[in-house]
Design a protein around this motif. Structure first.
Motif, mmCIF file in Angstrom:
data_model
loop_
_atom_site.group_PDB
_atom_site.id
_atom_site.type_symbol
_atom_site.label_atom_id
_atom_site.label_comp_id
_atom_site.label_asym_id
_atom_site.label_seq_id
_atom_site.Cartn_x
_atom_site.Cartn_y
_atom_site.Cartn_z
ATOM 1 N N UNK A 139 0.836 -1.202 0.000
ATOM 2 C CA UNK A 139 0.000 0.000 0.000
ATOM 3 C C UNK A 139 0.861 1.238 0.000
ATOM 4 N N UNK A 140 0.271 2.385 0.392
ATOM 5 C CA UNK A 140 1.025 3.637 0.360
ATOM 6 C C UNK A 140 2.213 3.568 1.327
ATOM 7 N N UNK A 141 3.222 4.359 1.042
ATOM 8 C CA UNK A 141 4.408 4.391 1.886
ATOM 9 C C UNK A 141 4.024 4.725 3.332
ATOM 10 N N UNK A 142 4.539 3.925 4.255
ATOM 11 C CA UNK A 142 4.269 4.158 5.669
ATOM 12 C C UNK A 142 5.418 4.975 6.245
ATOM 13 N N UNK A 143 5.099 5.917 7.111
ATOM 14 C CA UNK A 143 6.150 6.711 7.744
ATOM 15 C C UNK A 143 6.873 5.927 8.815
ATOM 16 N N UNK A 144 7.798 6.622 9.456
ATOM 17 C CA UNK A 144 8.581 6.005 10.519
ATOM 18 C C UNK A 144 8.360 6.832 11.778
ATOM 19 N N UNK A 145 8.278 6.144 12.894
ATOM 20 C CA UNK A 145 8.060 6.825 14.170
ATOM 21 C C UNK A 145 9.328 6.735 15.017
ATOM 22 N N UNK A 146 9.718 7.858 15.609
ATOM 23 C CA UNK A 146 10.860 7.912 16.512
ATOM 24 C C UNK A 146 10.352 8.237 17.917
#
Lengths: 258, 258
Positions: free
Chosen positions: B6-13
């Motif tokens: 699916x759509x690009x997933x972000x990254x969580x810091x």
């Protein structure tokens, strides 16, 4: 406190270098390293930290050398005092945090006795960051509301391990983190189980944590000694004992990175 | 682990903001704040940390508001997941270290369940830095080889204080640091003494540690409750119990600065 009379006395900064990943140095730690005139340092988890030191600054290594003994604490204290008395800005760079098993307290006492102004620059301790990189939150509402850091090291001439109240420690605290405990691992495990910690308690042993050389071994109090031996994992390493060590399989993010 | 389809997933810091002094943010924490597209933050000890956030980034406050309840953890988890699913780089900025009483473990579990990649950026914990600024080394060869951090907070619907093994904790560990324990101070003191900790044990209570508003009160288990009341010192504060708290008079450097 006014400076003592006589020539201008320098200032000493006891700076925590963090656990190894140079990105975990603090902003203030970097700023002070950049303006240091003398840097007194131990064996560091990352030599890249010294890149912040100005080219003209004096670098004094007081860590272990191959085949030689570590520089005695008295000698380190004397060097710091001497350099400050020359009017220099001195950084005493210490792995992790200066006040967590770093003898920073002793160095501060020596500086106070010598009348030399000092500041403490706390660092990210390996006791927290190394487990975090391995996917272990030391506290967790579902598991424990307490964590203890213990030195598992036998100081020359003094057996720390024997002075620990194992009965209270074994069951009184949810998560236990042992630093400098690798050579003592069989004793630590035995004492914990003898004093009521269940043998099935998860344990993680992490070497070179937060760095690209990161390696870890998982097990329980019942089998961790064998597993560490099989993996040929040597010191230095951080030992985490407690339910939260069991979250690693779910929460690991650093070892699994692309 | 490959990103889900699916759509690009972000990254969580999950980033530790440190104890208050903005200089105690890590280099990596600053770098990640600068490139965050969304920052989700609690009440911070220093609003100056938000100066690192880019002007165009979205800032979402989830801390306590005057007269209102704190945003529930479930809602915070949902916000982080939602923003990451929009493909954003998300920073969850937390006071101190994310894995020391910061519910970072719960947030990481939620992200893992949702298939969202995350990283942990450890921070300097208040449990170490606040005492350090007050002149207290939590460990010291002459005094203790162990230190424990304990939450003294009563979670809504769950009484952490009652789940603590006071018998083991009181005497099993040399230095005890209580976070979020101010409203519970009389209970903490009573439990420690009932379980064998000597009433003459030094105690330091430090509010707004590492910041210019730093205030502290010294005493012993026998008199600290009265002294804190007389000084009208309220929460939040860090409570340090143990011989090392007695080193403050010798080692204080921050309050005495010119």
């Amino acid at each position: 406190m006014p400076d003592p009379p006589g020539p201008r006395v320098g200032r000493v900064y006891l700076v925590g270098a963090g656990p190894g990943d140079p990105g975990l140095l603090t902003l203030r730690g970097k700023e002070i390293l950049e303006r240091a005139e003398v840097v007194v340092y131990d064996r560091l988890a990352s030599p890249r930290l010294l890149e912040f030191v100005a080219p003209g600054a004096e670098r004094i290594y007081v860590g272990k050398k191959a085949g030689r003994h570590v520089v005695p604490q008295d000698r380190i204290n004397a060097i710091i005092v001497e350099k400050a008395r020359e009017g220099k800005t001195v950084v005493r760079l210490k792995g992790g945090d200066p006040f967590i098993f770093g003898r920073g307290g002793e160095e501060a006492q020596e500086l106070r006795r010598a009348g030399i102004p000092y500041e403490i620059v706390p660092g990210v301790t390996s006791a927290i960051a190394v487990p975090a990189y391995a996917g272990i939150p030391l506290t967790h509402r579902a598991h424990t509301a307490s964590v203890a850091f213990v030195t598992g090291h036998r100081e020359s001439g003094k057996d720390d391990e024997a002075t620990i109240d194992w009965k209270g420690l074994s069951t009184g605290v949810g998560t236990l983190v042992f630093l400098m405990g690798m050579s003592n691992l069989p004793n630590i495990v035995r004492r914990l189980v003898e004093n009521g910690r269940p043998p099935e308690t998860p344990v993680a042993v992490i070497r070179w944590g937060t760095t690209p050389r990161h390696r870890s071994v998982d097990g329980t109090l019942a089998d961790i000694v064998d597993r560490v031996r099989e993996a040929e994992l040597g010191p230095p390493a951080v030992i985490v004992v407690g339910e939260v060590a069991g979250l690693r399989s779910e929460l690991d993010w650093f070892e699994g990175r692309p």
